[in-house]
Design a protein around this motif. Structure first.
Motif, PDB file in Angstrom:
ATOM      1  N   GLU A   1       3.426 -82.582  22.490  1.00 26.27           N
ATOM      2  CA  GLU A   1       2.878 -81.236  22.297  1.00 26.27           C
ATOM      3  C   GLU A   1       2.612 -80.541  23.631  1.00 26.27           C
ATOM      4  O   GLU A   1       2.730 -79.336  23.733  1.00 26.27           O
ATOM      5  CB  GLU A   1       1.588 -81.297  21.471  1.00 26.27           C
ATOM      6  N   ARG A   2       2.260 -81.307  24.655  1.00 29.92           N
ATOM      7  CA  ARG A   2       1.985 -80.681  25.950  1.00 29.92           C
ATOM      8  C   ARG A   2       3.243 -80.029  26.528  1.00 29.92           C
ATOM      9  O   ARG A   2       3.218 -78.934  27.063  1.00 29.92           O
ATOM     10  CB  ARG A   2       1.448 -81.709  26.942  1.00 29.92           C
ATOM     11  N   TYR A   3       4.364 -80.757  26.404  1.00 36.70           N
ATOM     12  CA  TYR A   3       5.584 -80.254  27.035  1.00 36.70           C
ATOM     13  C   TYR A   3       6.546 -79.597  26.047  1.00 36.70           C
ATOM     14  O   TYR A   3       7.625 -79.172  26.450  1.00 36.70           O
ATOM     15  CB  TYR A   3       6.322 -81.404  27.734  1.00 36.70           C
TER      16      TYR A   3
ATOM     17  N   VAL B   1       2.086 -88.223  21.041  1.00 38.61           N
ATOM     18  CA  VAL B   1       1.818 -86.888  20.487  1.00 38.61           C
ATOM     19  C   VAL B   1       1.307 -85.961  21.589  1.00 38.61           C
ATOM     20  O   VAL B   1       1.700 -84.799  21.682  1.00 38.61           O
ATOM     21  CB  VAL B   1       0.795 -86.996  19.327  1.00 38.61           C
ATOM     22  N   ARG B   2       0.471 -86.485  22.469  1.00 35.49           N
ATOM     23  CA  ARG B   2      -0.084 -85.648  23.541  1.00 35.49           C
ATOM     24  C   ARG B   2       1.034 -85.139  24.464  1.00 35.49           C
ATOM     25  O   ARG B   2       1.106 -83.948  24.769  1.00 35.49           O
ATOM     26  CB  ARG B   2      -1.115 -86.453  24.351  1.00 35.49           C
ATOM     27  N   TYR B   3       1.940 -86.024  24.871  1.00 32.79           N
ATOM     28  CA  TYR B   3       3.024 -85.570  25.748  1.00 32.79           C
ATOM     29  C   TYR B   3       3.960 -84.619  24.997  1.00 32.79           C
ATOM     30  O   TYR B   3       4.396 -83.613  25.547  1.00 32.79           O
ATOM     31  CB  TYR B   3       3.837 -86.760  26.280  1.00 32.79           C
TER      32      TYR B   3
ATOM     33  N   ASP C   1       2.088-103.458  20.383  1.00 37.18           N
ATOM     34  CA  ASP C   1       1.389-103.956  21.573  1.00 37.18           C
ATOM     35  C   ASP C   1       0.168-103.090  21.849  1.00 37.18           C
ATOM     36  O   ASP C   1      -0.927-103.587  22.097  1.00 37.18           O
ATOM     37  CB  ASP C   1       2.295-103.876  22.818  1.00 37.18           C
ATOM     38  N   ASP C   2       0.392-101.789  21.829  1.00 39.19           N
ATOM     39  CA  ASP C   2      -0.681-100.871  22.208  1.00 39.19           C
ATOM     40  C   ASP C   2      -0.635 -99.612  21.334  1.00 39.19           C
ATOM     41  O   ASP C   2       0.088 -98.652  21.631  1.00 39.19           O
ATOM     42  CB  ASP C   2      -0.519-100.501  23.693  1.00 39.19           C
ATOM     43  N   PRO C   3      -1.407 -99.618  20.251  1.00 41.63           N
ATOM     44  CA  PRO C   3      -1.366 -98.472  19.329  1.00 41.63           C
ATOM     45  C   PRO C   3      -1.856 -97.157  19.957  1.00 41.63           C
ATOM     46  O   PRO C   3      -1.577 -96.087  19.418  1.00 41.63           O
ATOM     47  CB  PRO C   3      -2.286 -98.899  18.173  1.00 41.63           C
ATOM     48  N   THR C   4      -2.563 -97.226  21.104  1.00 39.99           N
ATOM     49  CA  THR C   4      -2.991 -95.957  21.718  1.00 39.99           C
ATOM     50  C   THR C   4      -1.767 -95.143  22.147  1.00 39.99           C
ATOM     51  O   THR C   4      -1.838 -93.937  22.316  1.00 39.99           O
ATOM     52  CB  THR C   4      -3.889 -96.154  22.962  1.00 39.99           C
ATOM     53  N   ARG C   5      -0.631 -95.821  22.297  1.00 34.90           N
ATOM     54  CA  ARG C   5       0.581 -95.101  22.730  1.00 34.90           C
ATOM     55  C   ARG C   5       1.026 -94.070  21.691  1.00 34.90           C
ATOM     56  O   ARG C   5       1.684 -93.098  22.035  1.00 34.90           O
ATOM     57  CB  ARG C   5       1.709 -96.098  23.019  1.00 34.90           C
ATOM     58  N   MET C   6       0.664 -94.281  20.427  1.00 36.13           N
ATOM     59  CA  MET C   6       1.046 -93.287  19.407  1.00 36.13           C
ATOM     60  C   MET C   6       0.332 -91.964  19.694  1.00 36.13           C
ATOM     61  O   MET C   6       0.890 -90.889  19.508  1.00 36.13           O
ATOM     62  CB  MET C   6       0.694 -93.802  18.002  1.00 36.13           C
TER      63      MET C   6
ATOM     64  N   VAL D   1       5.942 -88.426  39.062  1.00 40.97           N
ATOM     65  CA  VAL D   1       7.378 -88.158  39.192  1.00 40.97           C
ATOM     66  C   VAL D   1       7.834 -87.258  38.030  1.00 40.97           C
ATOM     67  O   VAL D   1       8.570 -86.288  38.224  1.00 40.97           O
ATOM     68  CB  VAL D   1       8.174 -89.481  39.204  1.00 40.97           C
ATOM     69  N   ARG D   2       7.339 -87.574  36.832  1.00 40.26           N
ATOM     70  CA  ARG D   2       7.654 -86.750  35.654  1.00 40.26           C
ATOM     71  C   ARG D   2       7.273 -85.293  35.940  1.00 40.26           C
ATOM     72  O   ARG D   2       8.080 -84.380  35.756  1.00 40.26           O
ATOM     73  CB  ARG D   2       6.847 -87.304  34.469  1.00 40.26           C
ATOM     74  N   ASP D   3       6.064 -85.090  36.433  1.00 34.92           N
ATOM     75  CA  ASP D   3       5.602 -83.719  36.653  1.00 34.92           C
ATOM     76  C   ASP D   3       6.343 -83.049  37.808  1.00 34.92           C
ATOM     77  O   ASP D   3       6.601 -81.856  37.763  1.00 34.92           O
ATOM     78  CB  ASP D   3       4.086 -83.702  36.882  1.00 34.92           C
TER      79      ASP D   3
ATOM     80  N   ARG E   1       6.616-102.155  31.817  1.00 37.53           N
ATOM     81  CA  ARG E   1       5.309-102.232  31.146  1.00 37.53           C
ATOM     82  C   ARG E   1       4.877-100.854  30.626  1.00 37.53           C
ATOM     83  O   ARG E   1       3.852-100.727  29.973  1.00 37.53           O
ATOM     84  CB  ARG E   1       4.252-102.773  32.108  1.00 37.53           C
ATOM     85  N   ARG E   2       5.640 -99.830  30.936  1.00 34.39           N
ATOM     86  CA  ARG E   2       5.161 -98.458  30.690  1.00 34.39           C
ATOM     87  C   ARG E   2       5.368 -97.990  29.266  1.00 34.39           C
ATOM     88  O   ARG E   2       6.048 -98.626  28.471  1.00 34.39           O
ATOM     89  CB  ARG E   2       5.813 -97.507  31.697  1.00 34.39           C
ATOM     90  N   ASP E   3       4.708 -96.833  28.958  1.00 33.82           N
ATOM     91  CA  ASP E   3       4.716 -96.355  27.579  1.00 33.82           C
ATOM     92  C   ASP E   3       6.016 -95.680  27.152  1.00 33.82           C
ATOM     93  O   ASP E   3       6.593 -96.032  26.131  1.00 33.82           O
ATOM     94  CB  ASP E   3       3.503 -95.433  27.326  1.00 33.82           C
TER      95      ASP E   3
HETATM   96  P1  ATP Z   1      -1.393 -87.347  32.504  1.00 36.55           P
HETATM   97  O1  ATP Z   1      -0.600 -86.189  32.997  1.00 36.55           O
HETATM   98  O2  ATP Z   1      -1.765 -87.238  31.082  1.00 36.55           O
HETATM   99  O3  ATP Z   1      -2.538 -87.766  33.367  1.00 36.55           O
HETATM  100  P2  ATP Z   1      -0.069 -89.681  33.464  1.00 36.55           P
HETATM  101  O4  ATP Z   1       1.349 -90.035  33.145  1.00 36.55           O
HETATM  102  O5  ATP Z   1      -0.425 -89.446  34.874  1.00 36.55           O
HETATM  103  O6  ATP Z   1      -0.345 -88.470  32.520  1.00 36.55           O
HETATM  104  P3  ATP Z   1      -2.054 -91.802  33.237  1.00 36.55           P
HETATM  105  O7  ATP Z   1      -2.891 -92.020  32.012  1.00 36.55           O
HETATM  106  O8  ATP Z   1      -2.691 -91.418  34.512  1.00 36.55           O
HETATM  107  O9  ATP Z   1      -0.967 -90.763  32.782  1.00 36.55           O
HETATM  108  O10 ATP Z   1      -1.196 -93.095  33.442  1.00 36.55           O
HETATM  109  C1  ATP Z   1      -0.336 -93.269  34.544  1.00 36.55           C
HETATM  110  C2  ATP Z   1       0.931 -93.990  34.119  1.00 36.55           C
HETATM  111  O11 ATP Z   1       0.591 -95.268  33.592  1.00 36.55           O
HETATM  112  C3  ATP Z   1       1.696 -93.283  32.992  1.00 36.55           C
HETATM  113  O12 ATP Z   1       2.623 -92.369  33.518  1.00 36.55           O
HETATM  114  C4  ATP Z   1       2.357 -94.420  32.281  1.00 36.55           C
HETATM  115  O13 ATP Z   1       3.561 -94.757  32.892  1.00 36.55           O
HETATM  116  C5  ATP Z   1       1.401 -95.573  32.470  1.00 36.55           C
HETATM  117  N1  ATP Z   1       0.526 -95.749  31.296  1.00 36.55           N
HETATM  118  C6  ATP Z   1      -0.659 -95.179  31.039  1.00 36.55           C
HETATM  119  N2  ATP Z   1      -1.155 -95.595  29.856  1.00 36.55           N
HETATM  120  C7  ATP Z   1      -0.258 -96.459  29.360  1.00 36.55           C
HETATM  121  C8  ATP Z   1      -0.206 -97.254  28.171  1.00 36.55           C
HETATM  122  N3  ATP Z   1      -1.180 -97.213  27.258  1.00 36.55           N
HETATM  123  N4  ATP Z   1       0.873 -98.040  28.009  1.00 36.55           N
HETATM  124  C9  ATP Z   1       1.849 -98.103  28.938  1.00 36.55           C
HETATM  125  N5  ATP Z   1       1.861 -97.382  30.059  1.00 36.55           N
HETATM  126  C10 ATP Z   1       0.824 -96.571  30.285  1.00 36.55           C
END
Ligand code: ATP
Length: 435
Positions: free
Chosen positions: A188-190, A184-186, A175-180, A40-42, A130-132
């Protein structure tokens, strides 16, 4: 807001048909169906939707089975996660996909910081929460006459419009440090900004990075190294002090940035020229990214980093190889082609290719680049059978003779088959030594 026409314009006809079939089946079962997250974002940002991941508020596996019953194909399911993959019948397969993923809305909770989440079936509200980041919480309703309706519970649209990456709550990074790394990835990407309040949450989550498993942290770095502007992302991670907490050997400097710019060249080649693809030797862009980034590390640093990140065996072998070759670049100056080949043949191809991109001295670059594109294919015309026919006793001598012939071709000593035969003759019947 309704995104019906946006959806219709940006999906391929086959994808759209599939979406309607799933939506109809969901309506009949009384299940709300959504497309949510990155797609949806894209879509709103104007890029094509890659994956049609669908989220059902209810049992996704039952919905997938109903679809397969009605339209054909088969279903595989993960009951633990409530997810199903519908292997589409031939007539529903699209150019981009042969399957459709259906996911049950779920809640995710964290028993302790940096743990893997506990997953339970949940409501759409849970699934959104639950999302990032807010930009990943947007959902489009698909079932019934609400097809195309945007659901924006947490202000994702505003953040998307303003270009802001924002977590949903103050404990998100704990909760989830990978989100940091994802932030950064999002960003810089956008070309987005990370919200100020989100940035202030980094210091308390930084100490938790060491709790992340090798696989989880490497996956995030792989995703970064797959991106065209990986260099900008790594620079930002260094600036936010998010590299050293993974391992002290992970740094980012100007020479690394310059080397990583070659990822563009590689991606350009991948798309524009068949030379890499037809040979079936493509390496993952992220592997090339790792090699370009880390080639200036010592053997000991590579080894220590591997203890933290558990590289694949192939990548690890290539990392050791680039480290060796990069440190010894000047020793490749002034070598004959056959000498280049002899040295480079003992290294993994990916490693040679990476050093070829990074080498600055044209004499070194030539050795690596010519080896990759030309020299390694050069073989003598004559082979073991020819030697046998000439009555040469089979044995280790064959390899020596054939290598000598190959080197003669490589170094331009012979240029025709006749010259090769003449050389062979001279090798087999050396002129008597003068007394
Ligand atoms: P990309 O364009 O990088 O693939 P994406 O948004 O499609 O981005 P995915 O990794 O496929 O990313 O994940 C799908 C969805 O799941 C994300 O849009 C996000 O809402 C959720 N998500 C993924 N990883 C996490 C996380 N670590 N914590 C919370 N939500 C997450």
């Amino acid at each position: 807001m309704n995104l019906k026409s946006r959806l219709e314009a940006s999906l391929a006809p086959g994808q759209l048909r599939l979406l309607h079939l799933a939506a109809d089946a969901a309506s009949q079962s009384g299940l709300p169906l959504y497309i949510i997250g990155g797609s949806v974002r894209d879509l709103i940002l104007g890029s094509a939707i890659q994956d049609l991941d669908l989220t059902v508020e209810g049992d996704a596996i039952a919905l997938a089975r109903a679809l397969a019953k009605r339209h054909g194909g088969r279903v595989t399911a993960h009951t633990k996660f409530g997810t199903a993959k519908w292997f589409l019948p031939k007539d529903l397969q699209t150019e981009s996909s042969e399957t459709l993923d259906l996911i049950s809305a779920r809640s995710e909770t964290y028993k302790h910081p940096a743990a893997l989440p506990t997953v339970k079936m949940g409501s759409m509200d849970d699934d959104i929460r639950r999302r990032d980041f807010t930009i990943n919480t947007l959902a489009i309703r698909l079932d019934g006459d609400r097809f195309g309706e945007l659901r924006d519970d947490l202000g994702g649209m505003d953040d998307l419009k303003q270009g802001i990456v924002r977590v949903l709550h103050a404990k998100s990074f704990m909760d989830d440090p990978t989100r940091m790394y994802r932030a950064v990835r999002y960003a810089e990407r956008y070309g987005f900004k990370i919200a100020e309040e989100t940035l202030t949450l980094i210091p308390q989550a930084r100490p938790l990075i060491e709790k992340l498993s090798a696989q989880r942290i490497r996956h995030e770095l792989d995703l970064i190294l797959e991106e065209w502007n990986a260099a900008a992302m790594l620079a930002r991670l260094a600036e936010l002090d998010l590299l050293q907490p993974i391992h002290p050997a992970l740094t980012f400097d100007e020479s690394m940035r310059e080397r990583l710019s070659h990822l563009h060249t590689y991606r350009g080649l991948q798309h524009l020229s068949p030379w890499n693809i037809t040979r079936g030797e493509q390496m993952r862009p992220s592997d090339l990214g790792w090699l370009l980034w880390l080639m200036s590390l010592s053997q000991e640093q590579v080894s220590a980093l591997n203890d933290r990140l558990h590289f694949t065996a192939d990548l690890l072998a290539s990392l050791f190889a680039v480290s060796k070759m990069y440190a010894a670049q000047s020793s490749f100056i002034g070598l004959k082609p056959s000498q280049c080949v002899e040295r480079l043949e003992s290294y993994p191809l990916a490693a040679v290719e990476a050093v070829g991109y990074a080498a600055k001295d044209p004499r070194v670059k030539e050795c690596f680049d010519e080896y990759i594109s030309k020299w390694r294919y050069i073989k003598p015309h004559l082979n073991g059978d020819d030697l046998k026919a000439l009555g040469v006793e089979p044995g280790p001598r064959y390899a020596v003779i054939l290598r000598r012939l190959r080197n003669a071709w490589l170094d331009g000593e012979v240029k025709t088959e006749a010259e090769e035969k003449a050389l062979l003759k001279a090798l087999l019947d050396p002129p008597p030594a003068s007394t």
